[in-house]
Structure formats: structure tokens, C-alpha cells
Design a protein around this motif. Structure first.
Motif, PDB file in Angstrom:
ATOM      1  N   SER A 239       0.831  -1.201   0.000  1.00 23.00           N
ATOM      2  CA  SER A 239       0.000   0.000   0.000  1.00 23.00           C
ATOM      3  C   SER A 239       0.871   1.258   0.000  1.00 23.00           C
ATOM      4  CB  SER A 239      -0.895  -0.030   1.245  1.00 23.00           C
ATOM      5  OG  SER A 239      -1.437   1.225   1.495  1.00 23.00           O
TER       6      SER A 239
ATOM      7  N   ILE B 179      -1.976   2.717  -3.304  1.00 23.09           N
ATOM      8  CA  ILE B 179      -3.366   2.252  -3.292  1.00 23.09           C
ATOM      9  C   ILE B 179      -3.785   1.978  -1.848  1.00 23.09           C
ATOM     10  CG2 ILE B 179      -3.297   1.259  -5.601  1.00 23.09           C
ATOM     11  CD1 ILE B 179      -3.062  -1.500  -4.345  1.00 23.09           C
ATOM     12  N   ASN B 180      -5.108   1.930  -1.619  1.00 20.81           N
ATOM     13  CA  ASN B 180      -5.520   1.834  -0.218  1.00 20.81           C
ATOM     14  C   ASN B 180      -5.203   0.463   0.387  1.00 20.81           C
ATOM     15  OD1 ASN B 180      -7.873   0.055  -0.157  1.00 20.81           O
ATOM     16  ND2 ASN B 180      -8.887   1.655  -1.338  1.00 20.81           N
TER      17      ASN B 180
ATOM     18  N   THR C 162      -6.880  -1.743   2.127  1.00 18.11           N
ATOM     19  CA  THR C 162      -7.794  -2.870   1.919  1.00 18.11           C
ATOM     20  C   THR C 162      -7.528  -3.548   0.580  1.00 18.11           C
ATOM     21  OG1 THR C 162      -9.448  -1.690   3.194  1.00 18.11           O
ATOM     22  CG2 THR C 162     -10.246  -3.509   1.840  1.00 18.11           C
ATOM     23  N   LEU C 163      -7.396  -2.733  -0.463  1.00 18.60           N
ATOM     24  CA  LEU C 163      -7.140  -3.302  -1.791  1.00 18.60           C
ATOM     25  C   LEU C 163      -5.784  -4.010  -1.811  1.00 18.60           C
ATOM     26  CD1 LEU C 163      -8.150  -3.638  -4.686  1.00 18.60           C
ATOM     27  CD2 LEU C 163      -7.104  -1.439  -5.262  1.00 18.60           C
ATOM     28  N   SER C 164      -4.819  -3.440  -1.119  1.00 17.17           N
ATOM     29  CA  SER C 164      -3.494  -4.068  -1.034  1.00 17.17           C
ATOM     30  C   SER C 164      -3.591  -5.461  -0.428  1.00 17.17           C
ATOM     31  CB  SER C 164      -2.563  -3.251  -0.130  1.00 17.17           C
ATOM     32  OG  SER C 164      -2.080  -2.178  -0.795  1.00 17.17           O
TER      33      SER C 164
ATOM     34  N   VAL D 207      -6.152  -7.407  -0.369  1.00 18.95           N
ATOM     35  CA  VAL D 207      -6.848  -8.299  -1.295  1.00 18.95           C
ATOM     36  C   VAL D 207      -5.871  -8.792  -2.373  1.00 18.95           C
ATOM     37  CG1 VAL D 207      -8.689  -8.445  -3.038  1.00 18.95           C
ATOM     38  CG2 VAL D 207      -9.095  -7.227  -0.880  1.00 18.95           C
ATOM     39  N   ILE D 208      -5.069  -7.875  -2.924  1.00 19.14           N
ATOM     40  CA  ILE D 208      -4.123  -8.262  -3.987  1.00 19.14           C
ATOM     41  C   ILE D 208      -3.086  -9.254  -3.456  1.00 19.14           C
ATOM     42  CG2 ILE D 208      -2.277  -7.402  -5.509  1.00 19.14           C
ATOM     43  CD1 ILE D 208      -3.954  -4.792  -5.768  1.00 19.14           C
TER      44      ILE D 208
END
Lengths: 530, 78
Positions: free
Chosen positions: A143, A148-149, A151-153, A155-156
Motif C-alpha cells: 500500500s 493504493i488503499n 484494503t485493496l493491497s 486483497v491483492i
């Protein structure tokens, strides 16, 4: 931007490798233990990669930068022999058992499904908590690099290691672990010379570091002194280094994410050689990385948070391409540990907790893959919502295994009087000892100095329960026979060529020891004290 | 920014923080919590025996492991 591209490219490579390797997965043995034919390089890669996560390059690096590289290295003196002792007295016998998981080994050794289930439950809880912590580390780093935020980090990161583990199982994890191990090892040894050069080159960098007035005595064995010091008196520091070092030595010797690698080795010789090479590599990485992190104080004493010290150095002091490899390498360190953890949890649930002897290999393989996805989803949910209990367990998850599995693991090989009752009590008492100590500390009813780690109390409880439980009962015929079978050196291990090659490796250790001693003397001791 | 968020969450849970003393919440394998004792005082005239012992033992443990492994392998794999 270049760092983001580097990270994404590395993710694509790891995923592609996982998918390619998945085509070689034909049966359950391939998926669980990589067909038991892994080479020394693959076992070394996985041993080191699953041990070093983002923590080594961020948490530990920060500890050194904060002025405690020497205590950390003294601690390593007690950690490193864990590989050798672990493989000699447990790992190679574990391999002989031909088990697919560690709980399966304990179940077979003590002829007890209860022991197996209890071992599996501790494995699932402990490693899930640990997986959560490591995923968070990698997610935070990704992140920060990409912008990028968080949460998305997360998930990835979860998607990448789940893809590798789901598709190729142990085979994929071994290959990607090895690639990741090479990336972060190369990155470390490429970055260090640039940092030292920026600090004035050797030996000036060390001399300047030792003379820093803002952090006095940074090169002393006990770390910095004065107002900023927080590790207590020198004797406290020494006790801390010895006790935590021994606890972590046990983690290396018996933890599932280390010893399970021996189940994948082509033979015992590979297991022995791998442990020797891993010891040398870790000793070199730790010595050079942590002494170098101290010298960064002479260039920039205000890196905040200090966990960024290695990343900051790689991005600012080394050429961009090396910085890209370094950042990708640290992410790789996080990913490799996570994929190993996920594989262990998924396999243990499928094989030890949901086991069904009537299940065909194809069905077990299918269920194992489904469980990998289920565990990944649960882990991601926990990571996102971070329930306090799990976060709390993650603090001591690794050392939990040292306490609850350590005595049983060694006794299962070395002590003929150990029984399933002793084993069961030992695992449970170790867990309870650690948890009770941590709960009492959390409630403020117990105030212990940090060197009295909860694993010490857990280990004492586990050891006592093992002795008492075993002496009160008698080993069954099956237990005695299984142990006797384990102690017989298999015919395939008597190959003279293999033995001749294995006999070369201790010489490597001796030579490395002399080289490391010389490096330490010339680049650490002489510049500062002559 | 993310560190502030992490700190806020930890304060909320009132749970011991994993990680280094200055980790500000970064999850770690190890606990580096303060011992809660007096800081080390600068000691004048201290000798360098500790540093010399470290220099010897850090490489020495690898060397000793080598000797121990050599003996072990010779005994087990005759």
C-alpha cells in the motif's frame, strides 16, 4: 511509479510460475510434499524464505537502526544452531515417517488420532494468526509503495499467494519460495555496499557510527546507552538475547513452516545439507544487514517509522534498479511466508481434521484445493476486520510452537518411554502455559520483563507434562515398534556417493565460521576498538 | 497515514503491540517490548571484552556447528 511496476511485474512472474508448476501436480504427494523429490536448492530456498518475512527486513532492520543490532546478533548466536539440531534430532526422522503433514506424523508416532487432532488444531490456530500478521505486513508495504488503499493491497497480496498455493500446492510454493529467496538475498547483498559507501565506506562507516553522540555506545554489545535506551541494563539485554534466542532456536528446529520442508526433501542427505546451507546464509544476511542498518544513522538519523530504514536506504542510496529489486524482494519475503503458511493450514484441515480414509486421492486433492481457498478467504476477512483475539495471538503465534511442540517433537525420537498421554498433555500444557501467561499479562496481573517470554513458561509446562504423562503410563507395542522403525537408517540413505557429498558440507560450515569470524573482526571489531 | 490508522486501532483494542518497540504497530514475529527498567548508563572506562566475545562467538557458533555436524555425519552415515 517504477517501484509499483517492479512489484506488479514480480507478482505476475510468481503467479505465472505457480500456474506453470501446477501442470506438474499429478497426485496428493505432489500437492502436499512436492513428490518428496525436492533438491537442496529448493529446500534451502523455502527454509530461508518461509523464515524471513517482511519482519526481517522491516521489524528487525528497525530494531538495528534504533541501536540494537548487536543484541539482535547475539540472539542469532542461539537461534542459528536450531537448523542443525532440528534436522539431526527431528527433521530427518520426520522425513522417514513419510507423513504428508506434521500432525499426521504425531498421530502415527503415538498411534493416536487425538494427538493428531490436537496437533492439527494448534497448527491451524497458531499459523492462521501468524498468516494474518505477515499478510498485514506485506499489505502495508504494498500500500505504501503503490499508494493504493490498504484494503485493496490486502486483497491483492492474498490473491497472489492463494493463486500460487491453490494451483500448485507444495510444488509451486517450493519453486516460488526459491525464486523469492534469490530475489531478496540478491537485493540485500546488492544494496548493502551502496549504503556502506554512502556512509563513508569501510571502515569509516563503522567508526562514524561508533562515534555518534546522539546514539552513544551503538556498537557496544548491549546496544545504545543513555536516555533513548529502552532495553534495560546490560545484563537484562544479555538475558533477553539468550532466552529469546533459545526460544527462536526451537521455532527453527520444530515449527511446522520449517520442518515440513524436510518432508519434501529428496532424501535425508538433502535435508541435512539444506539445514547447513540455510544456517550459513542466515548468519551472513543477519550480520551484514544489521550492522549496515546501524550505519544508516550516520546518513539519516530520523527515518520514521524506523521499519522503513532498509526500504529508504534501497530507494535513496542505491541505483534505482537495485531499489526496485530490493522493494520487490521485501514483498517477496512476505509473500513466500504467507504461501507456506496457507499451504500448511489448508493441508492440515483437509488431511488431519476432515480426514476420511475412504477418500480417493483425486477427491482429497480437490478438497485440499477448496480448503486453500476457504482458508484464504477466512484469513483475508480476519486481516480486514482484525478481531482482537486473533491479533493478540499473532503476537506470540510463532513461539507457541516452540513451547507446545518442541518437547514432544524431540522426545518422539529421543525418548523411548514417551507415550501418547505424555504427548497429548505436553502439547496441551504448552499451549495453555503460553496462553495463560499472555492472558495474565494482558489483564495486568502478571508483569514480567521481556526476557521472560511466555514460551519459556509454556515450554516448562509442556516439558513437565510430557515427563509426568509418560511416566504414569506405558508406551504401547505400536508406539515402541513405530519408534524403532524410525530409528533404522533406510537403505536408500546408505548410498556412498550421497554420503561422500554430505560429508563435504560440515567443512563448508567450518570455513564459513572462520570467514564470518574474520569479517566480524576486520569490519566490526578492529575499526572501532583498535 | 497508515501508521496513524494502525495506532488508532491498537489503542482501541488495548492489546500489546507486536513488533519492535518503535514499530508503531507493525506486526512482527518477535516481541521487542521495553523492559521497563532504567536506561543503560554510559559507563566510563568499560573494556571491550563483550565485543571481542561477540566477534568470536558469532562466527564461532557456525564453526562449532560444523565440527558437531562432521562428527554426527561420520557416526550416523558410516
Amino acid at each position: 511509479m517504477i517501484y509499483t511496476i517492479g512489484a506488479i511485474v514480480s507478482f505476475i512472474i510468481y503467479s505465472a510460475v505457480g500456474l506453470i508448476v501446477s501442470k506438474k501436480v499429478k497426485n496428493v504427494e505432489d500437492y502436499y510434499v512436492s513428490g518428496r523429490n525436492a533438491s537442496t536448492l529448493l529446500i534451502v530456498g523455502s527454509l530461508v524464505a518461509s523464515y524471513l518475512s517482511t519482519v526481517a527486513f522491516m521489524g528487525d532492520a528497525a530494531f538495528s537502526y534504533d541501536g540494537y543490532a548487536l543484541p539482535l546478533l547475539i540472539m542469532s548466536i542461539f537461534v542459528l544452531p536450531g537448523y542443525i539440531i532440528g534436522v539431526m534430532f527431528f527433521g530427518r526422522f520426520l522425513r522417514r515417517s513419510k507423513a504428508l503433514t506434521l500432525p499426521e506424523y504425531f498421530g502415527q508416532r503415538f498411534n493416536s488420532s487425538t494427538v493428531r487432532v490436537v496437533a492439527a488444531v494448534t497448527l491451524v490456530i497458531g499459523i492462521t494468526a501468524y498468516l494474518v500478521a505477515v499478510t498485514q505486513g506485506a499489505g502495508l508495504l504494498f500500500s505504501e509503495i503503490t499508494g493504493i488503499n490498504y484494503t485493496l493491497s490486502l486483497v491483492i497480496i492474498t490473491l497472489i499467494y492463494t493463486l500460487i498455493t491453490f494451483s500448485a500446492g507444495a510444488k509451486g510454493v517450493l519453486v516460488t519460495d526459491t525464486i523469492m529467496f534469490l530475489v531478496f538475498t540478491v537485493a540485500t547483498f546488492l544494496t548493502i555496499p551502496y549504503i556502506l559507501k554512502a556512509a563513508g565506506g569501510l571502515p569509516e562507516a563503522m567508526i562514524k557510527t561508533g562515534q555518534l553522540k546522539s546514539m552513544p555506545d551503538m556498537l557496544k554489545w548491549h546496544g545504545i546507552t543513555g536516555e533513548a535506551a529502552y532495553m534495560g541494563s546490560p545484563s537484562d539485554v544479555l538475558l533477553w538475547a539468550i532466552i529469546i534466542g533459545i526460544v527462536w532456536g526451537f521455532v527453527i528446529a520444530v515449527s511446522p513452516w520449517q520442518t515440513s520442508r524436510y518432508l519434501m526433501a529428496k532424501n535425508e542427505h538433502v535435508a541435512l545439507r539444506s539445514s547447513i546451507i540455510s544456517t550459513i546464509i542466515l548468519a551472513l544476511i543477519y550480520l551484514t544487514l544489521h550492522l549496515t542498518m546501524l550505519t544508516v544513522n550516520t546518513i539519516n538519523p530520523s527515518i520514521d517509522p524506523s521499519e522503513r530504514v532498509f526500504i529508504w536506504s534501497a530507494m535513496n542510496l542505491a541505483p534505482t534498479w537495485i531499489g526496485v529489486i530490493a522493494v520487490s524482494g521485501i514483498l517477496a519475503a512476505g509473500l513466500s511466508s504467507s504461501s507456506t503458511f496457507l499451504q500448511l493450514i489448508g493441508n492440515s484441515i483437509s488431511k488431519d481434521l476432515l480426514r476420511n480414509t475412504k477418500m480417493s486421492d483425486d477427491k482429497l486433492l480437490k478438497i485440499s484445493r477448496i480448503m486453500i481457498v476457504v482458508v484464504a478467504a477466512i484469513s483475508l476477512t480476519i486481516t480486514l476486520f482484525q478481531p482482537p483475539a486473533i491479533f493478540w495471538i499473532s503476537v506470540f503465534a510463532a513461539t507457541l510452537f516452540a513451547a507446545s511442540w518442541g518437547p514432544v517433537a524431540f522426545a518422539s525420537v529421543l525418548w523411548k518411554k514417551v507415550t501418547k498421554t505424555g504427548a497429548l498433555w505436553s502439547i496441551l500444557a504448552g499451549c495453555v502455559g503460553v496462553l495463560a501467561t499472555e492472558i495474565l499479562k494482558l489483564m495486568g496481573l502478571l508483569n514480567l520483563p521481556v526476557y521472560l517470554n511466555s514460551a519459556v513458561f509454556g515450554g516448562i509446562c509442556s516439558f513437565a507434562a510430557l515427563i509426568i504423562g509418560s511416566l504414569l503410563t506405558t508406551p504401547t507395542k505400536e508406539e515402541i515398534e513405530y519408534r524403532e522403525k524410525l530409528l533404522i537408517l533406510p537403505e536408500e540413505e546408505k548410498d556412498p556417493k550421497e554420503i561422500k557429498q554430505t560429508k563435504m558440507y560440515p567443512k563448508l560450515l567450518v570455513i564459513s565460521g572462520i570467514v564470518i569470524m574474520s569479517i566480524t573482526f576486520i569490519f566490526y571489531y578492529l575499526p572501532v576498538y583498535s | 497515514m497508515w501508521l496513524d490508522e494502525r495506532r488508532r486501532r491498537q489503542a482501541q483494542f488495548s492489546i500489546p503491540v507486536a513488533g519492535t518497540m518503535k514499530s508503531k504497530g507493525f506486526p512482527s514475529q518477535r516481541e521487542y517490548l521495553p523492559l521497563g527498567r532504567e536506561p543503560i548508563k554510559l559507563r566510563k572506562g568499560e573494556n571491550d571484552m563483550g565485543e571481542l566475545l561477540f566477534t568470536i562467538f558469532y562466527g564461532g557458533i557456525i564453526l562449532l556447528s560444523g565440527i558437531m555436524t562432521a562428527v554426527f555425519i561420520r557416526k550416523v552415515y558410516k
